[in-house]
Structure formats: structure tokens, C-alpha cells
Design a protein around this motif. Structure first.
Motif, mmCIF file in Angstrom:
data_model
loop_
_atom_site.group_PDB
_atom_site.id
_atom_site.type_symbol
_atom_site.label_atom_id
_atom_site.label_comp_id
_atom_site.label_asym_id
_atom_site.label_seq_id
_atom_site.Cartn_x
_atom_site.Cartn_y
_atom_site.Cartn_z
ATOM 1 N N CYS A 236 13.194 55.980 55.447
ATOM 2 C CA CYS A 236 12.272 56.769 56.271
ATOM 3 C C CYS A 236 11.191 57.435 55.420
ATOM 4 O O CYS A 236 11.480 58.021 54.379
ATOM 5 C CB CYS A 236 13.055 57.824 57.045
ATOM 6 N N LEU A 237 9.951 57.341 55.887
ATOM 7 C CA LEU A 237 8.811 57.925 55.174
ATOM 8 C C LEU A 237 8.507 59.341 55.652
ATOM 9 O O LEU A 237 7.549 59.957 55.199
ATOM 10 C CB LEU A 237 7.573 57.037 55.388
ATOM 11 N N CYS A 239 7.110 60.393 58.311
ATOM 12 C CA CYS A 239 5.719 60.508 58.769
ATOM 13 C C CYS A 239 5.610 61.150 60.140
ATOM 14 O O CYS A 239 4.559 61.666 60.517
ATOM 15 C CB CYS A 239 5.069 59.129 58.798
ATOM 16 N N GLY A 240 6.684 61.095 60.939
ATOM 17 C CA GLY A 240 6.665 61.712 62.274
ATOM 18 C C GLY A 240 6.008 60.859 63.351
ATOM 19 O O GLY A 240 5.919 61.280 64.505
ATOM 20 N N CYS A 242 7.058 58.298 64.946
ATOM 21 C CA CYS A 242 7.966 57.959 66.050
ATOM 22 C C CYS A 242 8.035 59.098 67.067
ATOM 23 O O CYS A 242 8.202 58.861 68.264
ATOM 24 C CB CYS A 242 9.354 57.602 65.529
ATOM 25 N N MET A 275 10.958 64.758 62.807
ATOM 26 C CA MET A 275 11.137 63.901 61.633
ATOM 27 C C MET A 275 10.368 64.436 60.421
ATOM 28 O O MET A 275 10.520 63.916 59.315
ATOM 29 C CB MET A 275 10.684 62.476 61.943
ATOM 30 N N CYS A 326 6.437 52.572 63.775
ATOM 31 C CA CYS A 326 7.161 52.849 62.528
ATOM 32 C C CYS A 326 6.870 51.770 61.476
ATOM 33 O O CYS A 326 7.289 50.621 61.624
ATOM 34 C CB CYS A 326 8.662 52.909 62.804
ATOM 35 N N ILE A 330 12.306 51.180 61.122
ATOM 36 C CA ILE A 330 13.675 51.705 61.273
ATOM 37 C C ILE A 330 13.824 52.599 62.502
ATOM 38 O O ILE A 330 14.883 53.169 62.739
ATOM 39 C CB ILE A 330 14.085 52.541 60.038
HETATM 40 S S1 SF4 Z 1 8.032 56.463 62.212
HETATM 41 FE FE1 SF4 Z 1 9.812 57.868 62.210
HETATM 42 S S2 SF4 Z 1 11.552 56.645 61.418
HETATM 43 FE FE2 SF4 Z 1 9.647 55.536 60.929
HETATM 44 S S3 SF4 Z 1 9.136 56.196 58.854
HETATM 45 FE FE3 SF4 Z 1 7.996 57.570 60.243
HETATM 46 S S4 SF4 Z 1 9.389 59.318 60.561
HETATM 47 FE FE4 SF4 Z 1 10.630 57.686 59.635
#
Ligand code: SF4
Ligand code: SF4
Length: 345
Positions: A236-237, A239-240, A242, A275, A326, A330
Motif C-alpha cells: 500500500c502506498l 495515497c487514500g 480508494c 488510508m 488503486c 490491492i
Molecule cells: S488506493 Fe488505497 S489501497 Fe491502493 S495504494 Fe492507495 S491507499 Fe493503498
């Protein structure tokens, strides 16, 4: 249930009428394969066959950023800010309708959110049966393929230029009839709409949960220590994305700031995302979910159990937006839920 028949060539006139009262938003293609809701323009193309919009509808009801209070530090006065434009959202798919129905309940939970309520009251929703299904979508198996409430009108295309329009509210019917007489639907039209929806459902059911969604909270309750959380969250990056694209995520952060004279100020809120590493950070520097694993797991428990326990249905409507957003690939709830079912059924 009353229903009418509307022909494609009646629509420009109706849109023009509605646009006199409401800010009308319709689905449009923004780039090849990408769609979003945008203001309706005379002569503009409506993407009737869109499969999924990049952004969810929550931005019309809970904007990414909005003022809540303005205050004056000189005389210690404060005033609530309530901006609620008259808006009409045309072409909303049932899974997004279901997401709005969830927000309607959740924003009333505890302390009712008056800003949300006012926007919602001023929002007309004309739902539309999907003509295409996004490759990642699994809404039909999440029980979000059909919404019985939350729409003012529900449009189903039953012929190349023919719509079956089901009335959800008196407001919707009034808007439909605003331009003059409209043909009443016959028994044959009702049957054509039923067949169309059945065909959509059959197609949509082909991809999705391998178990009844009603079992989800029970399965999740057993999965707290599962290895899947470590395995997936290690990529997981944070990044938020999702959270931001999810139609049912509604968390926000509240801040205050003074203007440059330091006499007046405002309190505002903006979307937050569980996230992000700072989401559960509190005064004193303690972070309740400092690790990727904890945040990743929390998102799934929120979708599969906590919301379910509150309103009796999952906090995921299966739209598939998070899957597309994402970059680490994931964020797919379907993969996670199906695997947990195999382990804990
Ligand atoms: S989209 Fe959500 S699950 Fe995917 S990398 Fe960003 S925070 Fe992590
Ligand atoms: S979790 Fe993903 S699939 Fe489920 S409603 Fe949110 S964005 Fe859609």
C-alpha cells in the motif's frame, strides 16, 4: 407505481425546462473510456451508455471542501453556513443510488448533519438502468443492482429511442409533466422494462461475490488476524485514492482559520481518508492506526462489518471505483471478501 413513456426527441425540451430551476448534471465522456457527471449544456452529448463515472455522487451532497461556520473574533459572533444549490442529477446508476441511500442514513446517525440534509433535500435524482457494466463492477452481487427508494424518477431504455420512466416521487412526476402531456406506460411497456432489467441483472451477476452478501459481516468477524491484511498492505502506498473515489466513504476533517486581519475566520471541513497515515493521529502525537496493516484492515472492516452492523447492509456497493483507482492493485474488495469467504465460510 405510475410510469410513463418518453421518447429521445422529447428530452432536449425537458432538459431546457429543468435547467431553468436546477443545475442539471449528466454523465459525459471526459476521455476515451472515462466518464463523469458534468453540467448539462444544450446540444451537448449525454453518455447514455457510460459504465462508471470516475467520481462518485457524494461530491454533490458532501463537497470535497465546504465552509460550516463563519465567525467574528471582535464581538464573538458566529453564523452557520448552509449552501444548498437546487441540483438535478440525471442518469444515476442504481449502485450509486444505493450509496446515496446509505449516506442518507449515516449522515442522520448520531448528530444529524444539517449541511448534508439541506443539499440532499435540494437534489433531484433521476436514476437510470445501466446499459453497460464496468469490468470491475460487482454491484449486483452486493445487493445494489436495484434501488426501490431514493430516486425521483427511474429511467429504463426499452427501445433505441424509448424510455420507460417510473415515478419515485411527486416532485419527479411534476418535473416530467412540466413540458405537457406524456404518454402513460402500457402493460407491454412494463413488461419490456422488466425484461430489460432482468437481462442487466443476469449480465451483472456473472461477476462478483461467491456468497450471499448477507453473510459478509459474519465472515469479517472471524478475519481480524488473517494473513491477508499483512500480505496486501505491504504494497500500500497510503495515497487514500480508494477512499476518495468511494461513494460510501464520508469521513471529513474540520479545521478553522483566521483571515489576514486576524479578526474574522471560518470553520470548514474537507474530505479525509482513513488510508492516510494522519487520519487517526491525535493531539500528543499518538496515532491509533500508524501502520499500513492497521489502516488497510480498518477500511475492509468498515466496509464489511462496522457499517453493516449499523444499517444492515455492507458499506460497499460494488461499484469498482477503488479497484480502478488503486495503482498498487490491492484495493479490490471482491478479491478480499471472496478469499475470506473461502477461509471462514
Ligand atoms: S488506493 Fe488505497 S489501497 Fe491502493 S495504494 Fe492507495 S491507499 Fe493503498
Ligand atoms: S469499496 Fe470500492 S467497490 Fe466498494 S463502494 Fe467503495 S469504491 Fe465502490
Amino acid at each position: 407505481m405510475s410510469a410513463y413513456i418518453v421518447y429521445q426527441d422529447q428530452l432536449p425540451g425537458l432538459f431546457r425546462l429543468w435547467a431553468k430551476i436546477y443545475k442539471v448534471h449528466v454523465p459525459v465522456q471526459t476521455a476515451p473510456g472515462f466518464y463523469d457527471f458534468a453540467p448539462w449544456e444544450p446540444g451537448g452529448e449525454v453518455a447514455w451508455d457510460y459504465d462508471l463515472t470516475v467520481n462518485p455522487l457524494k461530491r454533490f451532497l458532501l463537497p470535497p471542501r465546504e465552509d460550516l461556520v463563519v465567525f467574528d473574533a471582535r464581538d464573538y459572533t458566529a453564523k452557520g453556513v448552509f449552501e444548498a444549490p437546487q441540483q438535478l442529477l440525471f442518469g444515476v446508476h442504481p449502485y450509486d443510488l444505493r450509496a446515496v441511500a446509505q449516506l442518507d442514513q449515516l449522515m442522520e446517525h448520531g448528530s444529524p448533519d444539517k449541511n448534508y440534509r439541506r443539499r440532499r433535500d435540494n437534489t433531484v435524482i433521476f436514476a437510470m438502468e445501466p446499459l453497460r457494466i464496468a469490468p470491475d463492477a460487482f454491484w449486483s452481487t452486493m445487493g445494489a443492482g436495484r434501488a426501490d427508494i431514493g430516486f425521483d424518477l427511474y429511467w429504463t431504455k426499452i427501445g433505441p429511442a424509448t424510455f420507460f420512466v417510473e415515478v419515485g416521487t411527486a416532485r419527479g412526476e411534476e418535473l416530467l409533466l412540466a413540458g405537457g402531456e406524456v404518454e402513460r406506460a402500457s402493460a407491454a411497456h412494463h413488461e419490456a422494462a422488466r425484461r430489460t432489467r432482468e437481462a442487466t441483472r443476469r449480465h451483472a451477476d456473472a461477476h462478483g461475490l461467491k456468497f450471499p452478501w448477507q453473510e459478509l459481516a459474519r465472515v469479517m468477524a472471524k478475519a481480524w488476524d488473517d494473513s491477508i491484511w499483512r500480505e496486501k498492505s505491504s504494497m500500500c502506498l497510503a495515497c487514500g485514492s480508494c477512499n476518495l473515489v468511494c461513494p460510501t466513504c464520508y469521513c471529513f476533517d474540520i479545521r478553522e482559520e483566521m483571515d489576514e486581519t486576524m479578526t474574522r475566520g471560518r470553520r470548514w471541513r474537507q474530505w479525509d481518508a482513513c488510508m492516510l497515515p494522519s487520519f487517526a493521529l491525535v493531539a500528543g502525537g499518538h496515532n491509533f492506526r500508524a501502520k499500513h496493516l492497521e489502516r488497510y484492515r480498518h477500511r475492509y472492516f468498515r466496509k464489511g462489518k462496522y457499517i453493516f452492523d449499523m444499517i444492515g447492509e455492507p458499506g460497499c456497493v460494488g461499484c469498482g471505483r477503488c479497484i480502478k483507482a488503486c495503482t498498487a492493485r490491492i484495493a479490490n474488495p471482491l478479491t478480499v471478501f471472496n478469499r475470506l469467504w473461502e477461509e471462514y465460510a
